[in-house]
Design a protein around this motif. Structure first.
Motif, PDB file in Angstrom:
ATOM      1  N   GLN A   1       0.931  -0.981  -0.097  1.00  0.00           N
ATOM      2  CA  GLN A   1       0.017  -0.131   0.288  1.00  0.00           C
ATOM      3  C   GLN A   1       0.769   1.332  -0.037  1.00  0.00           C
ATOM      4  O   GLN A   1       1.685   1.528   1.005  1.00  0.00           O
ATOM      5  CB  GLN A   1      -0.803  -0.052   1.274  1.00  0.00           C
ATOM      6  CG  GLN A   1      -1.869  -1.216   1.481  1.00  0.00           C
ATOM      7  CD  GLN A   1      -2.925  -0.951   0.614  1.00  0.00           C
ATOM      8  OE1 GLN A   1      -3.661  -0.251   0.080  1.00  0.00           O
ATOM      9  NE2 GLN A   1      -3.296  -2.252   0.207  1.00  0.00           N
TER      10      GLN A   1
ATOM     11  N   THR B   1      -1.287  -1.203  -4.442  1.00  0.00           N
ATOM     12  CA  THR B   1      -2.378  -0.088  -4.618  1.00  0.00           C
ATOM     13  C   THR B   1      -2.006   1.274  -3.922  1.00  0.00           C
ATOM     14  O   THR B   1      -1.379   1.428  -2.623  1.00  0.00           O
ATOM     15  CB  THR B   1      -3.449  -0.632  -3.494  1.00  0.00           C
ATOM     16  OG1 THR B   1      -4.214  -1.878  -4.078  1.00  0.00           O
ATOM     17  CG2 THR B   1      -4.476   0.531  -3.840  1.00  0.00           C
TER      18      THR B   1
ATOM     19  N   THR C   1      -2.817   5.084  -3.162  1.00  0.00           N
ATOM     20  CA  THR C   1      -4.085   5.804  -2.643  1.00  0.00           C
ATOM     21  C   THR C   1      -3.645   7.411  -2.613  1.00  0.00           C
ATOM     22  O   THR C   1      -2.658   7.576  -2.042  1.00  0.00           O
ATOM     23  CB  THR C   1      -4.754   5.347  -1.460  1.00  0.00           C
ATOM     24  OG1 THR C   1      -5.023   3.867  -1.655  1.00  0.00           O
ATOM     25  CG2 THR C   1      -5.838   6.157  -1.007  1.00  0.00           C
TER      26      THR C   1
ATOM     27  N   SER D   1      -7.798   5.358  -5.833  1.00  0.00           N
ATOM     28  CA  SER D   1      -6.583   4.410  -5.799  1.00  0.00           C
ATOM     29  C   SER D   1      -6.592   3.900  -7.042  1.00  0.00           C
ATOM     30  O   SER D   1      -7.328   3.899  -8.098  1.00  0.00           O
ATOM     31  CB  SER D   1      -7.193   3.234  -4.624  1.00  0.00           C
ATOM     32  OG  SER D   1      -7.122   3.631  -3.424  1.00  0.00           O
TER      33      SER D   1
ATOM     34  N   SER E   1      -4.488   0.200  -8.597  1.00  0.00           N
ATOM     35  CA  SER E   1      -3.843  -0.950  -8.310  1.00  0.00           C
ATOM     36  C   SER E   1      -3.397  -1.519  -9.612  1.00  0.00           C
ATOM     37  O   SER E   1      -3.604  -1.558 -10.408  1.00  0.00           O
ATOM     38  CB  SER E   1      -4.691  -1.822  -7.545  1.00  0.00           C
ATOM     39  OG  SER E   1      -5.321  -1.603  -6.541  1.00  0.00           O
TER      40      SER E   1
END
Ligand SMILES: [Cu+2]
Length: 142
Positions: free
Chosen positions: A57, A79, A81, A108, A110
């Motif tokens: 993340q 991912t 964001t 987001s 991915s």
């Protein structure tokens, strides 16, 4: 005569107020512009960061990818964001593996990395925002 003088001084006071307001607004926009430029100039540089393992993340925050330098295994999905209220992209430095639309606040993106290699990327509107994903080959099964 007295009335005319009052009229003139009222006009002068009003003019001074307008000029003052204009100077204040100009000063504010210059300060904000400088501030934005400074924030935009912060960026992120993976070559100045220690590679981080086990993170999939990535936050896009304060005009930087956080962390900007990650190491993952082939087959993993990362991912990103966007936590800024300004649009950012994920765009490959070379090739088009990463090619996101502009991400708005809270949005987001991915991507699943299958090929073991380095993926260098940046943000198109802010080229000083740079990141790196290093994808390791899967371990041979025992
Ligand atoms: Cu950006």
């Amino acid at each position: 005569m007295k009335f005319v003088l009052i009229g003139v001084s009222a006009f002068l006071v009003a003019s001074a107020a307008v000029v003052g307001a204009v100077i204040m607004v100009m000063g504010m926009s210059m300060t904000m512009g400088g501030h934005m430029a400074m924030m935009g100039g912060q960026g992120s540089n993976p070559d100045e960061e220690t590679p981080v393992q086990g993170v999939t993340q990535v936050r896009i925050r304060d005009f930087a990818f956080q962390p900007a330098n990650i190491v993952i295994d082939a087959g993993q999905t990362v991912t990103w964001t966007n936590e800024d209220n300004i649009g950012h992209t994920l765009t490959s430095d070379e090739g088009d593996a990463l090619d996101s639309e502009i991400l708005g606040e809270g949005e987001s993106f991915s991507f699943t990395f299958t090929q073991p290699r380095e993926y260098r990327y940046h943000c198109t509107p802010h080229p000083n925002m740079q990141g790196l994903v290093t994808v390791r080959a899967p371990l041979p099964s025992p």
